[in-house]
Scaffold this active site. Sequence first.
Site, short mmCIF file in Angstrom:
data_model
loop_
_atom_site.label_atom_id
_atom_site.label_comp_id
_atom_site.label_asym_id
_atom_site.label_seq_id
_atom_site.Cartn_x
_atom_site.Cartn_y
_atom_site.Cartn_z
N LYS A 1 0.82 -1.19 0.00
CA LYS A 1 0.00 0.00 0.00
C LYS A 1 0.86 1.26 0.00
O LYS A 1 2.01 1.18 0.43
CB LYS A 1 -0.95 -0.03 1.19
CG LYS A 1 -0.30 0.34 2.53
CD LYS A 1 -1.38 0.58 3.52
CE LYS A 1 -0.91 0.91 4.89
NZ LYS A 1 0.08 1.88 5.15
N HIS B 1 0.49 -6.11 5.59
CA HIS B 1 1.35 -6.89 6.50
C HIS B 1 0.60 -7.37 7.74
O HIS B 1 1.04 -8.30 8.41
CB HIS B 1 2.64 -6.13 6.85
CG HIS B 1 2.50 -5.08 7.89
ND1 HIS B 1 2.06 -3.81 7.62
CD2 HIS B 1 2.75 -5.09 9.22
CE1 HIS B 1 2.05 -3.09 8.73
NE2 HIS B 1 2.47 -3.84 9.72
N LYS C 1 0.60 -11.31 10.25
CA LYS C 1 0.86 -11.44 11.70
C LYS C 1 0.27 -12.75 12.20
O LYS C 1 -0.86 -13.11 11.84
CB LYS C 1 0.24 -10.26 12.45
CG LYS C 1 0.99 -8.95 12.20
CD LYS C 1 0.41 -7.82 13.05
CE LYS C 1 0.96 -6.49 12.63
NZ LYS C 1 2.03 -5.97 13.45
N GLU D 1 -0.74 3.17 18.86
CA GLU D 1 0.71 3.29 18.69
C GLU D 1 1.24 4.42 19.57
O GLU D 1 0.53 5.38 19.82
CB GLU D 1 1.05 3.59 17.23
CG GLU D 1 0.60 2.53 16.26
CD GLU D 1 1.04 2.82 14.84
OE1 GLU D 1 2.13 2.36 14.49
OE2 GLU D 1 0.33 3.52 14.11
N HIS E 1 -5.55 -2.18 7.11
CA HIS E 1 -5.30 -3.11 8.23
C HIS E 1 -6.56 -3.36 9.09
O HIS E 1 -6.89 -4.50 9.40
CB HIS E 1 -4.19 -2.59 9.14
CG HIS E 1 -2.91 -2.24 8.43
ND1 HIS E 1 -2.41 -2.97 7.39
CD2 HIS E 1 -2.03 -1.22 8.62
CE1 HIS E 1 -1.26 -2.43 6.98
NE2 HIS E 1 -1.02 -1.37 7.71
N LYS F 1 -1.93 7.51 16.64
CA LYS F 1 -0.50 7.65 16.93
C LYS F 1 -0.34 8.45 18.21
O LYS F 1 -1.23 9.19 18.60
CB LYS F 1 0.18 8.39 15.78
CG LYS F 1 -0.06 7.70 14.43
CD LYS F 1 1.21 7.55 13.65
CE LYS F 1 1.01 6.81 12.37
NZ LYS F 1 1.43 5.42 12.40
C1 BG6 Z 1 1.76 0.83 8.43
C2 BG6 Z 1 1.35 2.26 8.56
O1 BG6 Z 1 1.10 0.23 7.36
O2 BG6 Z 1 1.46 0.14 9.64
C3 BG6 Z 1 2.05 2.91 9.74
O3 BG6 Z 1 1.67 2.97 7.37
C4 BG6 Z 1 1.81 2.10 11.00
O4 BG6 Z 1 1.62 4.25 9.93
C5 BG6 Z 1 2.14 0.63 10.77
O5 BG6 Z 1 2.62 2.64 12.01
C6 BG6 Z 1 1.73 -0.21 11.97
O6 BG6 Z 1 2.21 -1.52 11.82
P1 BG6 Z 1 2.61 -2.41 13.07
O7 BG6 Z 1 2.95 -3.74 12.48
O8 BG6 Z 1 3.77 -1.73 13.73
O9 BG6 Z 1 1.39 -2.44 13.94
#
Ligand code: BG6
Length: 484
Positions: free
Chosen positions: A148, A178, A182, A216, A240, A331
């Site tokens: 993406k 991604h 997981k 996050e 996601h 965030k």
């Molecule tokens: C990414 C986003 O796809 O996923 C980021 O662009 C985000 O902004 C990240 O921080 C979060 O991934 P994970 O695996 O750290 O939860």
Amino acid sequence: MVSRVIPVDTFDLVIFGGTGDLARRKILPGLYRRYLAGQMNADSRIIGAARAKNTVEQFRDLIHAALVEFVPKDRQEPADMAAFLAHLDYVAIDAKEESGWTNLKAILRPNVVRAFYFSVAPALFGDLAERLHAHHITDAGSRIVLEKPFGRDLISARALNATLSKYFSEAQIYRIDHYLGKETVQNLMAVRFANILFEPIWKAQYIDHVQITVAETMGVEGRGAYYDKSGAMRDMVQNHMMQLLCLIAMEPPYHFDPDAVRDEKVKVIRALQPITSAEIVRGQYLAGKDDGGYIEHSQDPNSKTESYIALKVEIANWRWKGTPFYLRTGKKLRARYSEIAITFKEPPHSIFDDANGWKPNVLVIRLQPNEGMNLMVMIKEPGPGGMRLMQVPLDMTFADALGADADDVPDAYERLIMDVIRGNQTLFMRGDEVEAAWAWTDPIIQGWEARGDRPQGYDAGSSGPEDALMLLHRDGRRWREIKE
Ligand code: BG6
């Protein structure tokens, strides 16, 4: 328990953007771990491709430095690293120029799996696809891997899909989300479809509501330019969070087969009800004691981009009518914490006099940290004094349950790249899924853009904006605490 590693077929994996951040941080360290695990065979090769006129030695040095930086120290045996680096090759290539492509073609071998990872800016996806095709570098068995953003709205996503489909069939396109790589996310499917326990009560009749939280602690440091054009809705929800929601809400596929799974997911996305502005809260983090706020990291002092979003969505189908799904992500929040919490309804009738202590059953699936599952159940409080109820967790932390094997669980990128080589698309997004997700998010984003809505400020290190609390209070519910 012995983990079973099945080596994949011999491959030539070309990584466009092979010297970039994602390649150095995730893709190459991930491949190195798979190499250590014995999954990559002796003949497989990884070919870095980028504009810089590096020699193979320079590329290997660069990746050596990346492994030193991003692989745990106890996995850095010099002999292992040297043996892995020997699999690396390099070609200087510019996506927008014709030079370099014949060199690439010349080094690729027949009869091995050919995969091309587009680890470059999305604006170059079309150029790469076109040149790969024009130079006859790909055949019907070749695969391309993209990440993406897949467009920024329905129109641009359709245009991208149309461009790619000029040169590749859908079966050759691997769109990475991604989150689907997981371990715990895949466990959602195992828990739902390999147990009889949950599925009979997995419906509006028994489930009060679902909360999905991806919190996050990091801000957008260094990514302001990208993030300003994106925001939490495009960056996290459209992909996601939507994928998580699909895995919870989808009907059982007839088989664990790529299209069967993706058919069911896309039905969920299409059944999402449109939502009104009253059902969304957007936030933007404020400056903290020692750190700037979102605005300081943005390129636009007036930015209306949200770094936090909470929303309530309903799924208009037989299974879920009446069960709200509450999603939130942001965030600079209090903790890095992601979970899915499924709260069940009250029993229809209480046989106990003292039902005051009653609390609902909650199934919590923790994505990070401490991946695991937790089922909150009611029991009798121990000891004399009659039947008093108390809530206790049936807790399973996967690291404890799996013991030493937990260390060998591949991370999301490792697993997904191996799936590309195996030719298994189950954990990748199909073009129609991406478009359906944009079709739902587009009107929401257009609504706030047309009104000029400004996100509400929230303190860095907090749980998000005040209004997000109201979203649930209005429904007589509350968010679960965000904590480590
Ligand atoms: C990414 C986003 O796809 O996923 C980021 O662009 C985000 O902004 C990240 O921080 C979060 O991934 P994970 O695996 O750290 O939860």
